[in-house]
Design a protein around this motif. Sequence first.
Motif, PDB file in Angstrom:
ATOM      1  N   LEU A 412       0.844  -1.054   0.120  1.00 40.75           N
ATOM      2  CA  LEU A 412      -0.277   0.411   0.019  1.00 40.75           C
ATOM      3  C   LEU A 412       0.851   1.446   0.216  1.00 40.75           C
ATOM      4  CD1 LEU A 412      -2.491   1.193   0.510  1.00 40.75           C
ATOM      5  CD2 LEU A 412      -2.388   1.364   2.379  1.00 40.75           C
ATOM      6  N   VAL A 413       0.383   2.131  -0.994  1.00 41.17           N
ATOM      7  CA  VAL A 413       1.767   2.942  -1.288  1.00 41.17           C
ATOM      8  C   VAL A 413       0.860   4.153  -1.151  1.00 41.17           C
ATOM      9  CG1 VAL A 413       3.152   4.466  -2.863  1.00 41.17           C
ATOM     10  CG2 VAL A 413       3.014   1.529  -3.047  1.00 41.17           C
ATOM     11  N   ALA A 414       1.333   5.466  -0.364  1.00 37.04           N
ATOM     12  CA  ALA A 414       0.543   7.549  -0.346  1.00 37.04           C
ATOM     13  C   ALA A 414       1.395   7.625  -1.128  1.00 37.04           C
ATOM     14  CB  ALA A 414       0.598   7.226   1.233  1.00 37.04           C
ATOM     15  N   LEU A 415       1.093   8.030  -2.276  1.00 35.92           N
ATOM     16  CA  LEU A 415       1.089   9.205  -3.347  1.00 35.92           C
ATOM     17  C   LEU A 415       1.017  10.201  -3.433  1.00 35.92           C
ATOM     18  CD1 LEU A 415       0.599   5.836  -4.595  1.00 35.92           C
ATOM     19  CD2 LEU A 415       1.987   7.111  -6.245  1.00 35.92           C
ATOM     20  N   ASP A 416       1.232  10.948  -4.047  1.00 35.12           N
ATOM     21  CA  ASP A 416       0.939  12.831  -3.784  1.00 35.12           C
ATOM     22  C   ASP A 416       0.459  12.925  -5.658  1.00 35.12           C
ATOM     23  OD1 ASP A 416       3.033  12.900  -6.409  1.00 35.12           O
ATOM     24  OD2 ASP A 416       4.012  14.560  -5.023  1.00 35.12           O
ATOM     25  N   ASP A 417      -0.261  13.615  -5.693  1.00 34.57           N
ATOM     26  CA  ASP A 417      -0.790  13.772  -7.117  1.00 34.57           C
ATOM     27  C   ASP A 417      -0.307  13.384  -8.673  1.00 34.57           C
ATOM     28  OD1 ASP A 417      -2.419  15.813  -5.650  1.00 34.57           O
ATOM     29  OD2 ASP A 417      -2.157  17.611  -6.419  1.00 34.57           O
ATOM     30  N   GLN A 418       0.915  13.460  -8.583  1.00 31.35           N
ATOM     31  CA  GLN A 418       1.570  13.067 -10.212  1.00 31.35           C
ATOM     32  C   GLN A 418       1.328  11.958 -10.412  1.00 31.35           C
ATOM     33  OE1 GLN A 418       5.472  15.059 -10.595  1.00 31.35           O
ATOM     34  NE2 GLN A 418       5.240  15.176  -8.739  1.00 31.35           N
ATOM     35  N   PHE A 419       1.680  10.928  -9.508  1.00 26.73           N
ATOM     36  CA  PHE A 419       1.896   9.421  -9.684  1.00 26.73           C
ATOM     37  C   PHE A 419       0.065   8.926  -9.134  1.00 26.73           C
ATOM     38  CE2 PHE A 419       6.050  11.849  -9.162  1.00 26.73           C
ATOM     39  CZ  PHE A 419       6.438  11.490 -10.737  1.00 26.73           C
ATOM     40  N   ILE A 420      -0.423   8.823  -8.838  1.00 28.12           N
ATOM     41  CA  ILE A 420      -1.178   7.996  -7.927  1.00 28.12           C
ATOM     42  C   ILE A 420      -1.977   7.963  -8.521  1.00 28.12           C
ATOM     43  CG2 ILE A 420      -3.430  10.018  -7.563  1.00 28.12           C
ATOM     44  CD1 ILE A 420      -3.411   8.802  -4.921  1.00 28.12           C
ATOM     45  N   LEU A 421      -2.877   8.395  -9.833  1.00 28.16           N
ATOM     46  CA  LEU A 421      -3.029   8.088 -10.563  1.00 28.16           C
ATOM     47  C   LEU A 421      -3.044   6.840 -12.149  1.00 28.16           C
ATOM     48  CD1 LEU A 421      -6.694   7.741 -12.061  1.00 28.16           C
ATOM     49  CD2 LEU A 421      -5.974   9.711 -13.445  1.00 28.16           C
ATOM     50  N   ASP A 422      -1.724   6.644 -12.372  1.00 26.13           N
ATOM     51  CA  ASP A 422      -1.001   5.755 -12.798  1.00 26.13           C
ATOM     52  C   ASP A 422      -0.807   4.451 -11.685  1.00 26.13           C
ATOM     53  OD1 ASP A 422       0.890   7.190 -15.688  1.00 26.13           O
ATOM     54  OD2 ASP A 422       0.518   8.524 -14.002  1.00 26.13           O
ATOM     55  N   PHE A 423      -0.792   4.380 -11.023  1.00 28.46           N
ATOM     56  CA  PHE A 423      -0.780   3.624  -9.975  1.00 28.46           C
ATOM     57  C   PHE A 423      -2.112   2.696 -10.018  1.00 28.46           C
ATOM     58  CE2 PHE A 423       3.582   4.602  -8.824  1.00 28.46           C
ATOM     59  CZ  PHE A 423       4.126   3.938  -8.124  1.00 28.46           C
ATOM     60  N   TYR A 424      -3.091   3.707  -9.616  1.00 27.87           N
ATOM     61  CA  TYR A 424      -4.337   3.217  -9.462  1.00 27.87           C
ATOM     62  C   TYR A 424      -4.502   2.040 -11.030  1.00 27.87           C
ATOM     63  CZ  TYR A 424      -9.294   3.370  -9.716  1.00 27.87           C
ATOM     64  OH  TYR A 424     -10.771   2.381  -9.974  1.00 27.87           O
ATOM     65  N   LEU A 425      -4.467   3.060 -12.248  1.00 26.82           N
ATOM     66  CA  LEU A 425      -5.134   2.009 -14.041  1.00 26.82           C
ATOM     67  C   LEU A 425      -4.207   0.982 -13.482  1.00 26.82           C
ATOM     68  CD1 LEU A 425      -4.940   5.375 -15.266  1.00 26.82           C
ATOM     69  CD2 LEU A 425      -6.987   4.101 -14.470  1.00 26.82           C
ATOM     70  N   ALA A 426      -2.595   1.392 -12.746  1.00 20.71           N
ATOM     71  CA  ALA A 426      -2.239  -0.667 -12.993  1.00 20.71           C
ATOM     72  C   ALA A 426      -2.830  -1.242 -11.955  1.00 20.71           C
ATOM     73  CB  ALA A 426      -0.582   0.231 -13.025  1.00 20.71           C
ATOM     74  N   GLY A 427      -3.847  -0.559 -10.968  1.00 19.98           N
ATOM     75  CA  GLY A 427      -4.653  -2.056 -10.408  1.00 19.98           C
ATOM     76  C   GLY A 427      -3.050  -1.893  -8.675  1.00 19.98           C
ATOM     77  N   ARG A 428      -2.341  -1.053  -8.315  1.00 25.68           N
ATOM     78  CA  ARG A 428      -1.723  -1.216  -7.643  1.00 25.68           C
ATOM     79  C   ARG A 428      -2.702  -0.761  -6.078  1.00 25.68           C
ATOM     80  NH1 ARG A 428       4.002  -1.603  -7.697  1.00 25.68           N
ATOM     81  NH2 ARG A 428       4.139  -2.727  -9.440  1.00 25.68           N
ATOM     82  N   PRO A 429      -2.735  -0.674  -4.922  1.00 25.95           N
ATOM     83  CA  PRO A 429      -2.939  -0.406  -3.939  1.00 25.95           C
ATOM     84  C   PRO A 429      -2.787   0.878  -3.699  1.00 25.95           C
ATOM     85  CG  PRO A 429      -1.756  -1.803  -2.787  1.00 25.95           C
ATOM     86  CD  PRO A 429      -2.280  -2.057  -4.761  1.00 25.95           C
ATOM     87  N   VAL A 430      -4.182   1.978  -3.673  1.00 30.66           N
ATOM     88  CA  VAL A 430      -2.740   3.016  -2.878  1.00 30.66           C
ATOM     89  C   VAL A 430      -3.737   4.104  -2.182  1.00 30.66           C
ATOM     90  CG1 VAL A 430      -1.279   3.666  -5.538  1.00 30.66           C
ATOM     91  CG2 VAL A 430      -3.904   4.550  -5.250  1.00 30.66           C
ATOM     92  N   VAL A 431      -2.750   5.133  -1.550  1.00 30.08           N
ATOM     93  CA  VAL A 431      -4.254   6.589  -0.918  1.00 30.08           C
ATOM     94  C   VAL A 431      -3.275   7.600  -1.463  1.00 30.08           C
ATOM     95  CG1 VAL A 431      -4.774   5.165   0.811  1.00 30.08           C
ATOM     96  CG2 VAL A 431      -2.933   5.691   1.429  1.00 30.08           C
ATOM     97  N   ASP A 432      -4.245   8.531  -1.728  1.00 25.63           N
ATOM     98  CA  ASP A 432      -3.318   9.572  -1.923  1.00 25.63           C
ATOM     99  C   ASP A 432      -3.374  10.818  -0.773  1.00 25.63           C
ATOM    100  OD1 ASP A 432      -3.516  12.577  -2.557  1.00 25.63           O
ATOM    101  OD2 ASP A 432      -5.160  12.491  -3.560  1.00 25.63           O
ATOM    102  N   ALA A 433      -1.930  10.633  -1.099  1.00 23.55           N
ATOM    103  CA  ALA A 433      -0.780  11.103   0.306  1.00 23.55           C
ATOM    104  C   ALA A 433      -1.661  13.194   1.633  1.00 23.55           C
ATOM    105  CB  ALA A 433       0.368  11.281  -0.314  1.00 23.55           C
TER     106      ALA A 433
END
Length: 493
Positions: A412-433
């Motif tokens: 589970l990765v907390a990301l900022d604006d720049q890359f979170i959509l790429d991670f989400y579309l790749a099926g990675r578990p993410v939350v918005d930092a």
Amino acid sequence: MSKRDGGWLVLMGALFLAWHLPLMFRTAAGMDEEFYGVVGITILRDGVPRVPYVPSRDPLFVYGVDVVVYTLPPLSFYLQALVHMVLGQELGQARLASALEGLAATWLVYDLGRRWLGSSSGALWGALLYLFGRAAYFPATTARPDMAATTFGLLAVWCLVRDDGQRRTRWLVASGFAGGLSMLCHPVGIVPCIQVGLLLLTGPGTVRQRLVAAGTFSGAALAGLALWGPLIVLHPNLFWIQFQTNVLGRVGSGLSRTLPDPLAVFGFQAGQFLDTALPVQAALYGAGAIWVATRARRPGPERALGYHLAASSLLLVLLMGRHPLRAYFAFPIAFACIAAAGLAGWAADRAARWTGRPTAVTLAMTGLVIASLVPGSGLRTLVAHVRHWDDPAYDAHKVAARMMDDLDPAALVALDDQFILDFYLAGRPVVDAKYLPYLADDYEYLLVGPAALGLSRVPPENLELIRQYGDPADEFAPSAKLYRPIRNRSKPR
């Protein structure tokens, strides 16, 4: 519209897309695009607009947006979904929806200019100033609802102008419905609705005629906004919490801050306007406003233009207060562009009579209009990306792919604006930092730039720096740092 004017408009649109489209599919997300750029995708995937990686349960901030987004009305997200349905599900397609709306708005600016100025050259100059001016091209290349709201707002005004003061029911209904659709994209759509409503209430005719016209317009506007109803009834409690916090709270704050000290608020927004348009374009808009004000002393189309320019600007500041307006300026600046084009046309006519060379004067004025658009046009960004087109460090999506290669797919990765959509579309578990203060803190890695690190409110001493991506000193290439919370000692793959 003549074939000649149509050809020039097509050329403008083609140049705009050729300039901005490659960057729209290459640059990192910003300006809340991580929030509003995913909603059209979730409409296709889940049937409702939502932001899946912000599972907030804080009643004071973005509560339940992972279930349904009610922070803003949804029409622009459904327009994004239409583009995604045809062209695929990435940030670039969401931005393309705004670009298409920007092209539609440009045509409306052209046609309003043609009707108010009575000049094809002036109308084309107004369209050129609008499409390539900073106030419009930013919202027209960003995955946000501002451009959609602006376009429907301009359509509401265009329908009224098309009616030519006759108050025919079909045009009043069309104008009102367009205004309602503007509000269905963004609350800023209330500005064109009030703007048109006031004009109908204060126009010529008996009191009854004016009230009927305004009532017809208002009823159609409410009918357009009511299209939100079927989505609201799914989760009325969520709607009230989100709408009250994000919309009613901000509008109330705008009024409460403007009315006690209007000069301070107008001064603040003047600074915002100058930062958005930059001095050259701001001066041109100001000169156009002065020109139209002098012409508006006499009855005629310039008086109507002057009203819409003044009303849109004043209402926007009055309702928004100290809320940043950069993307919202796209609506009133449409009328400022027409006014500036009118001034250019007036100056060109006088110069043509003096020199006896109208064609040369028109070409020279066109060159001056184009020159005014160069400052802040994004030319440096375009040149930087063209020079480094084959360098993956300048492609945000390739940088994101490299990041994903370095991390466990299940982490589970907390990301900022720049890359979170790429991670989400790749099926990675993410939350918005950016929203970590309102979310659970069970993330395993934090991947952010300096701004998002500050918003995350994670104490730096609780983080271990693992890796640096990109060069923070290069303003054209994306960069971020990968951290691991001290409490979690597992290493990246």
